[in-house]
Design a protein around this motif. Structure first.
Motif, PDB file in Angstrom:
ATOM      1  N   PRO A   1       1.074  -1.136   0.585  1.00  0.00           N
ATOM      2  CA  PRO A   1      -0.079  -0.173   0.101  1.00  0.00           C
ATOM      3  C   PRO A   1       1.053   1.385  -0.054  1.00  0.00           C
ATOM      4  CG  PRO A   1      -0.699  -1.735   1.385  1.00  0.00           C
ATOM      5  CD  PRO A   1       0.402  -1.681   1.008  1.00  0.00           C
ATOM      6  N   ARG A   2       0.303   2.267  -0.379  1.00  0.00           N
ATOM      7  CA  ARG A   2       1.287   3.600  -0.435  1.00  0.00           C
ATOM      8  C   ARG A   2       1.378   3.755   0.834  1.00  0.00           C
ATOM      9  NH1 ARG A   2      -0.954   7.997  -5.009  1.00  0.00           N
ATOM     10  NH2 ARG A   2       0.204   6.173  -6.288  1.00  0.00           N
ATOM     11  N   THR A   3       0.601   4.111   1.106  1.00  0.00           N
ATOM     12  CA  THR A   3       1.004   4.634   2.779  1.00  0.00           C
ATOM     13  C   THR A   3       1.454   3.655   3.795  1.00  0.00           C
ATOM     14  OG1 THR A   3      -1.474   3.591   3.673  1.00  0.00           O
ATOM     15  CG2 THR A   3      -1.885   5.139   3.516  1.00  0.00           C
ATOM     16  N   THR A   4       1.958   2.648   3.073  1.00  0.00           N
ATOM     17  CA  THR A   4       3.127   1.769   3.536  1.00  0.00           C
ATOM     18  C   THR A   4       4.519   2.643   3.488  1.00  0.00           C
ATOM     19  OG1 THR A   4       1.978  -0.120   4.401  1.00  0.00           O
ATOM     20  CG2 THR A   4       4.052  -0.536   4.417  1.00  0.00           C
ATOM     21  N   LEU A   5       4.181   2.461   1.942  1.00  0.00           N
ATOM     22  CA  LEU A   5       5.376   3.457   1.978  1.00  0.00           C
ATOM     23  C   LEU A   5       5.807   4.728   1.957  1.00  0.00           C
ATOM     24  CD1 LEU A   5       6.268   1.395  -1.311  1.00  0.00           C
ATOM     25  CD2 LEU A   5       6.743   0.700   0.672  1.00  0.00           C
ATOM     26  N   ASP A   6       4.545   5.886   2.396  1.00  0.00           N
ATOM     27  CA  ASP A   6       4.676   6.688   2.645  1.00  0.00           C
ATOM     28  C   ASP A   6       5.279   7.627   4.302  1.00  0.00           C
ATOM     29  OD1 ASP A   6       3.841  10.071   4.053  1.00  0.00           O
ATOM     30  OD2 ASP A   6       2.997  10.099   1.740  1.00  0.00           O
ATOM     31  N   THR A   7       5.037   6.480   5.040  1.00  0.00           N
ATOM     32  CA  THR A   7       5.429   6.603   6.621  1.00  0.00           C
ATOM     33  C   THR A   7       6.608   6.792   6.516  1.00  0.00           C
ATOM     34  OG1 THR A   7       3.402   6.183   7.375  1.00  0.00           O
ATOM     35  CG2 THR A   7       4.837   5.702   8.864  1.00  0.00           C
ATOM     36  N   PRO A   8       7.604   5.334   6.541  1.00  0.00           N
ATOM     37  CA  PRO A   8       8.857   5.301   6.788  1.00  0.00           C
ATOM     38  C   PRO A   8       9.670   6.288   5.978  1.00  0.00           C
ATOM     39  CG  PRO A   8       7.776   3.134   5.802  1.00  0.00           C
ATOM     40  CD  PRO A   8       6.807   4.307   5.895  1.00  0.00           C
ATOM     41  N   TYR A   9       9.174   6.827   4.865  1.00  0.00           N
ATOM     42  CA  TYR A   9      10.233   7.578   4.245  1.00  0.00           C
ATOM     43  C   TYR A   9       9.691   9.073   5.256  1.00  0.00           C
ATOM     44  CZ  TYR A   9      11.275  11.996   1.527  1.00  0.00           C
ATOM     45  OH  TYR A   9      11.895  12.983   0.630  1.00  0.00           O
ATOM     46  N   ASN A  10       8.836   9.537   5.313  1.00  0.00           N
ATOM     47  CA  ASN A  10       8.082  11.142   5.990  1.00  0.00           C
ATOM     48  C   ASN A  10       9.318  10.657   7.784  1.00  0.00           C
ATOM     49  OD1 ASN A  10       7.143  12.297   3.833  1.00  0.00           O
ATOM     50  ND2 ASN A  10       5.145  11.044   4.527  1.00  0.00           N
ATOM     51  N   THR A  11       9.477   9.959   8.439  1.00  0.00           N
ATOM     52  CA  THR A  11       9.508   9.766   9.684  1.00  0.00           C
ATOM     53  C   THR A  11      10.827   9.662   9.512  1.00  0.00           C
ATOM     54  OG1 THR A  11       9.101   7.506   9.615  1.00  0.00           O
ATOM     55  CG2 THR A  11       7.197   8.595  10.601  1.00  0.00           C
ATOM     56  N   THR A  12      11.617   9.139   8.867  1.00  0.00           N
ATOM     57  CA  THR A  12      12.782   8.939   8.767  1.00  0.00           C
ATOM     58  C   THR A  12      13.552   9.904   7.871  1.00  0.00           C
ATOM     59  OG1 THR A  12      13.121   6.870   7.296  1.00  0.00           O
ATOM     60  CG2 THR A  12      12.708   6.402   9.351  1.00  0.00           C
ATOM     61  N   ILE A  13      13.928  10.134   6.374  1.00  0.00           N
ATOM     62  CA  ILE A  13      14.400  11.165   5.633  1.00  0.00           C
ATOM     63  C   ILE A  13      14.704  12.494   5.926  1.00  0.00           C
ATOM     64  CG2 ILE A  13      15.597  11.173   3.937  1.00  0.00           C
ATOM     65  CD1 ILE A  13      15.739   8.073   4.509  1.00  0.00           C
ATOM     66  N   PRO A  14      13.404  13.290   5.749  1.00  0.00           N
ATOM     67  CA  PRO A  14      13.637  15.155   6.095  1.00  0.00           C
ATOM     68  C   PRO A  14      13.775  14.655   7.201  1.00  0.00           C
ATOM     69  CG  PRO A  14      11.300  13.725   5.033  1.00  0.00           C
ATOM     70  CD  PRO A  14      11.852  12.216   6.073  1.00  0.00           C
ATOM     71  N   PRO A  15      14.198  14.968   8.455  1.00  0.00           N
ATOM     72  CA  PRO A  15      14.512  15.272   9.464  1.00  0.00           C
ATOM     73  C   PRO A  15      16.157  14.631   8.884  1.00  0.00           C
ATOM     74  CG  PRO A  15      13.225  13.692  10.493  1.00  0.00           C
ATOM     75  CD  PRO A  15      13.387  12.994   8.600  1.00  0.00           C
TER      76      PRO A  15
ATOM     77  N   ARG B   1       8.845   7.491  -6.313  1.00  0.00           N
ATOM     78  CA  ARG B   1       8.929   7.521  -6.718  1.00  0.00           C
ATOM     79  C   ARG B   1       9.007   5.785  -6.594  1.00  0.00           C
ATOM     80  NH1 ARG B   1      14.229   7.125  -9.755  1.00  0.00           N
ATOM     81  NH2 ARG B   1      13.333   5.200 -10.785  1.00  0.00           N
ATOM     82  N   THR B   2       9.072   5.362  -5.711  1.00  0.00           N
ATOM     83  CA  THR B   2       9.884   4.132  -4.457  1.00  0.00           C
ATOM     84  C   THR B   2       8.339   4.334  -4.110  1.00  0.00           C
ATOM     85  OG1 THR B   2      11.746   4.094  -4.058  1.00  0.00           O
ATOM     86  CG2 THR B   2      10.264   2.620  -3.063  1.00  0.00           C
ATOM     87  N   CYS B   3       7.263   5.118  -3.962  1.00  0.00           N
ATOM     88  CA  CYS B   3       6.046   5.569  -3.082  1.00  0.00           C
ATOM     89  C   CYS B   3       5.089   4.796  -3.941  1.00  0.00           C
ATOM     90  CB  CYS B   3       5.543   6.278  -2.118  1.00  0.00           C
ATOM     91  SG  CYS B   3       6.602   6.738  -1.136  1.00  0.00           S
ATOM     92  N   THR B   4       4.905   5.469  -5.256  1.00  0.00           N
ATOM     93  CA  THR B   4       4.183   4.695  -6.334  1.00  0.00           C
ATOM     94  C   THR B   4       4.135   4.225  -8.006  1.00  0.00           C
ATOM     95  OG1 THR B   4       5.089   7.672  -7.225  1.00  0.00           O
ATOM     96  CG2 THR B   4       3.276   7.224  -5.930  1.00  0.00           C
ATOM     97  N   GLY B   5       5.727   3.525  -7.349  1.00  0.00           N
ATOM     98  CA  GLY B   5       6.055   3.017  -8.269  1.00  0.00           C
ATOM     99  C   GLY B   5       5.828   3.753  -9.763  1.00  0.00           C
ATOM    100  N   ALA B   6       6.491   4.824 -10.163  1.00  0.00           N
ATOM    101  CA  ALA B   6       6.615   5.785 -11.273  1.00  0.00           C
ATOM    102  C   ALA B   6       7.353   5.762 -12.138  1.00  0.00           C
ATOM    103  CB  ALA B   6       5.866   7.010 -11.085  1.00  0.00           C
ATOM    104  N   PHE B   7       7.569   5.227 -13.375  1.00  0.00           N
ATOM    105  CA  PHE B   7       9.077   5.780 -14.016  1.00  0.00           C
ATOM    106  C   PHE B   7       9.867   7.497 -13.417  1.00  0.00           C
ATOM    107  CE2 PHE B   7       6.215   3.189 -16.577  1.00  0.00           C
ATOM    108  CZ  PHE B   7       6.582   1.743 -16.746  1.00  0.00           C
ATOM    109  N   ILE B   8      10.884   7.151 -13.945  1.00  0.00           N
ATOM    110  CA  ILE B   8      11.941   8.207 -14.037  1.00  0.00           C
ATOM    111  C   ILE B   8      11.862   9.392 -14.754  1.00  0.00           C
ATOM    112  CG2 ILE B   8      13.431   7.511 -15.519  1.00  0.00           C
ATOM    113  CD1 ILE B   8      15.696   7.921 -13.524  1.00  0.00           C
TER     114      ILE B   8
END
Length: 206
Positions: A34-48, A77-84
């Motif tokens: 699910p997109r929310t499953t991939l969204d949460t780890p990024y917003n809690t670890t990478i931006p800080p 792209r990882t969260c959505t599976g979009a192309f480069i």
């Protein structure tokens, strides 16, 4: 006893290479989450990590700024599976994220608000430039504005204190006059944060 001699025809002197059938290229399979499953780890670890001390290096050039933004684009792209080749701005809007440049701008506003309202140590409060009313006896229309330090070089002009002073003077009065820090942050979010994407954008797996 010696081993028996091999049976069958003798091997060819130069055997032909094995055939190489043409295999069509297939993309690497990706896990379905699910997109929310991939969204949460990024917003809690990478931006800080990317935003540590960001108010100081916000005056970096466009090349370095785009390099920092590419980290967020790769996560999108990882969260959505979009192309480069997907448009970066549209992809960030689809996720409801703010660009890292916008987040750095908001952090500068928040830090200056805290400095001018006595919410920081004294040595930071002393860095605030004087207001126009404190440097002249005339009743000017911009008397509530801050007078940025004079600078001869663009490098110092784009640093935190001179840059945030000009930004603060151009900020909406209803935001500048917020009575508390939580209200100020809420007003900033209304002003700079993108609209929340429709809920069906997060349905299904990526």
């Amino acid at each position: 006893p010696p081993p028996p001699p091999p049976t069958g025809p003798p091997p060819a002197a130069n055997p032909p290479p094995p055939p190489h059938p043409t295999i069509p290229h297939r993309p690497r399979p990706r896990p379905s989450s699910p997109r929310t499953t991939l969204d949460t780890p990024y917003n809690t670890t990478i931006p800080p990590i990317l935003e540590y001390g960001d108010i100081l290096f916000d005056n970096c050039g466009e090349v370095l700024s785009n390099l920092i933004e590419s980290v967020q684009f790769r996560a999108a792209r990882t969260c959505t599976g979009a192309f480069i080749t997907t448009n970066k701005d549209k992809l960030i809007i689809e996720l409801g994220w703010e660009s890292l440049k916008t987040r750095r701008l908001c952090h500068k506003y928040i830090q200056f608000y805290k400095m001018k309202n006595g919410l920081t140590p004294l040595y930071l409060q002393m860095l605030c430039p004087p207001r126009v009313a404190e440097t002249t006896n005339y009743n000017l229309r911009n008397k509530a504005n801050y007078r940025p330090p004079t600078s001869k070089k663009n490098l110092y002009k784009s640093s935190f204190i001179p840059a945030v002073s000009n930004l603060w003077n151009n900020l909406d009065p209803e935001i500048k006059n917020s009575v508390s820090l939580p209200i100020f942050k809420s007003n900033l979010k209304k002003r700079f944060s993108p609209k929340s994407p429709p809920s069906y954008y997060k349905n299904g797996h990526r």
